[in-house]
Design a protein around this motif. Structure first.
Motif, short mmCIF file in Angstrom:
data_model
loop_
_atom_site.label_atom_id
_atom_site.label_comp_id
_atom_site.label_asym_id
_atom_site.label_seq_id
_atom_site.Cartn_x
_atom_site.Cartn_y
_atom_site.Cartn_z
N THR A 82 0.68 -0.88 0.20
CA THR A 82 -0.35 0.19 0.06
C THR A 82 0.88 1.04 0.19
OG1 THR A 82 -0.23 0.12 2.41
CG2 THR A 82 -2.08 -1.12 0.91
N CYS A 83 0.05 2.56 -0.40
CA CYS A 83 1.29 3.82 -1.05
C CYS A 83 0.40 5.03 -0.37
CB CYS A 83 1.70 3.51 -1.70
SG CYS A 83 0.39 3.44 -3.12
N GLY A 84 0.46 5.77 0.03
CA GLY A 84 -0.27 6.99 -0.29
C GLY A 84 -0.60 7.84 -1.45
N SER A 146 8.70 7.43 6.55
CA SER A 146 8.16 8.45 7.49
C SER A 146 6.80 7.75 7.08
CB SER A 146 8.47 9.53 8.41
OG SER A 146 10.10 9.40 9.11
N LEU A 147 5.93 7.65 7.83
CA LEU A 147 4.12 7.75 7.57
C LEU A 147 3.98 9.10 6.90
CD1 LEU A 147 2.29 5.67 7.03
CD2 LEU A 147 1.25 6.84 9.29
N LYS A 165 3.59 7.74 -2.13
CA LYS A 165 4.77 7.73 -1.41
C LYS A 165 4.55 6.35 -0.61
CE LYS A 165 5.95 10.65 2.85
NZ LYS A 165 4.92 9.50 3.86
N GLU A 166 6.35 5.82 0.08
CA GLU A 166 5.28 4.58 1.01
C GLU A 166 7.26 4.54 1.27
OE1 GLU A 166 8.56 3.22 -0.90
OE2 GLU A 166 6.89 1.33 -1.53
N MET A 167 7.57 3.22 1.82
CA MET A 167 8.66 3.36 2.68
C MET A 167 9.38 1.97 2.56
SD MET A 167 6.63 3.46 6.25
CE MET A 167 7.27 3.62 7.49
N THR A 190 -4.07 3.92 0.05
CA THR A 190 -5.01 3.87 1.49
C THR A 190 -5.30 5.52 1.92
OG1 THR A 190 -2.82 4.13 2.75
CG2 THR A 190 -4.10 1.96 2.22
N ASP A 191 -4.42 6.53 1.43
CA ASP A 191 -4.58 7.58 1.75
C ASP A 191 -4.16 8.64 0.82
OD1 ASP A 191 -1.85 6.55 2.87
OD2 ASP A 191 -1.48 8.08 2.53
N VAL A 193 -1.85 11.90 0.10
CA VAL A 193 -0.59 12.82 1.38
C VAL A 193 -1.21 13.98 0.66
CG1 VAL A 193 2.04 13.36 0.75
CG2 VAL A 193 1.17 11.24 -0.21
N THR A 199 -3.04 10.96 7.83
CA THR A 199 -2.20 10.00 7.28
C THR A 199 -2.83 8.53 7.95
OG1 THR A 199 -0.63 11.21 5.97
CG2 THR A 199 -0.39 8.60 5.72
N PHE A 203 -4.89 5.95 6.63
CA PHE A 203 -4.63 5.08 5.77
C PHE A 203 -5.06 3.25 6.46
CE2 PHE A 203 -1.18 1.69 7.88
CZ PHE A 203 -0.92 1.14 6.23
N1 ADE Z 1 1.73 3.73 3.15
C1 ADE Z 1 0.86 3.72 3.07
N2 ADE Z 1 0.34 5.10 3.28
C2 ADE Z 1 1.48 5.64 3.15
C3 ADE Z 1 1.95 6.80 3.03
N3 ADE Z 1 0.88 8.22 3.39
N4 ADE Z 1 3.18 7.22 3.88
C4 ADE Z 1 4.24 5.88 3.08
N5 ADE Z 1 4.00 4.72 3.65
C5 ADE Z 1 2.93 4.52 3.68
#
Ligand code: ADE
Length: 233
Positions: A82-84, A146-147, A165-167, A190-191, A193, A199, A203
């Motif tokens: 998942t990611c923003g 960082s989230l 944006k993810e990690m 999921t969200d 940015v 967030t 999320f």
């Molecule tokens: N994973 C899901 N949403 C995220 C976000 N906004 N930033 C980093 N990792 C995420």
């Protein structure tokens, strides 16, 4: 995260590798099986033994990728999760994207040559036919540990046209590049940015539906890959 991996593991009927294909103390956990004639291995980063939560971020991601590529010798790696998403780049909650390239937004090293190293821009495997066949959106994936984000992170992400944006992805790309294994990213949003909701709240609200969207798409991605040369993707 386990919540991102489990729906796919179940959908594909994968089984945990026993005995482990990657032995401790590396914390990653692997599952294997077959889908449409492809050998499929799902790797997640396991749990932190001190805090009891899933390992996330670039450090566990690069370790797991290095060890998994060594253990499974894959033709292609898919960073799935998942990611923003940036609404300015057309992202909406629940969208599934293919990554076009990765960058790091939190490795700022303002020294000659280290600035580019820190950004770590790397192209991902080009998959225009897959994108068209599945009707997926595509964009640059930006990774950081960082989230949330600082103003400087946001400046870097927008300055490089990040859509996601993810990690993990940039760290996975680094480990894949060591072995010259091509990397794809398949990411569910999921969200937002550049939206106005906190967030973490957004999320948690959307994690399970985004993981389900991912599980709906990944078997189709694997089906498209089956029997094709990389250039045909
Ligand atoms: N994973 C899901 N949403 C995220 C976000 N906004 N930033 C980093 N990792 C995420």
């Amino acid at each position: 995260m386990e919540a991102e991996a489990q729906p796919l593991i179940q959908a594909l009927g994968l089984k945990e590798d026993v005995p482990a294909k990657i032995v401790g103390p590396a914390p990653c956990v692997t599952y294997s099986g077959e889908h449409q004639g492809l050998a499929v291995h799902v790797v997640w980063n396991g749990k932190c033994k001190d805090h009891g939560v899933d390992n996330v971020g670039t450090v566990p991601a690069s370790l797991s990728t290095y060890l998994a590529v060594l253990a499974f010798k894959p033709d292609v790696v898919i960073s799935a999760g998942t990611c923003g998403g940036f609404k300015a780049q057309g992202a909406a909650i629940g969208d599934v994207f293919l990554g076009s390239a990765v960058i790091n937004h939190d490795r700022r090293i303002p020294l000659p040559a280290f600035d580019k190293y820190g950004l770590g821009h790397a192209a991902l495997l080009a998959t225009p036919h897959l994108q068209a066949a599945l009707g997926l959106k595509s964009g640059v994936v930006s990774s950081g540990n960082s989230l949330d984000y600082t103003d400087k992170c946001m400046e870097i992400m927008t300055g490089h046209g990040a859509a996601l944006k993810e990690m993990e992805a940039a760290a996975i790309a680094w480990a894949c590049a060591l072995y010259k294994v091509p990397l794809m990213c398949v990411k569910a949003v999921t969200d937002i940015v550049d939206g106005d909701r906190p967030t973490a709240e957004e999320f948690l609200e959307n994690l399970h539906s985004a993981a389900a969207a991912l599980q709906g798409t990944l078997p189709k991605v694997l089906g498209f890959l089956a029997g094709k040369e990389l250039q045909a993707l």
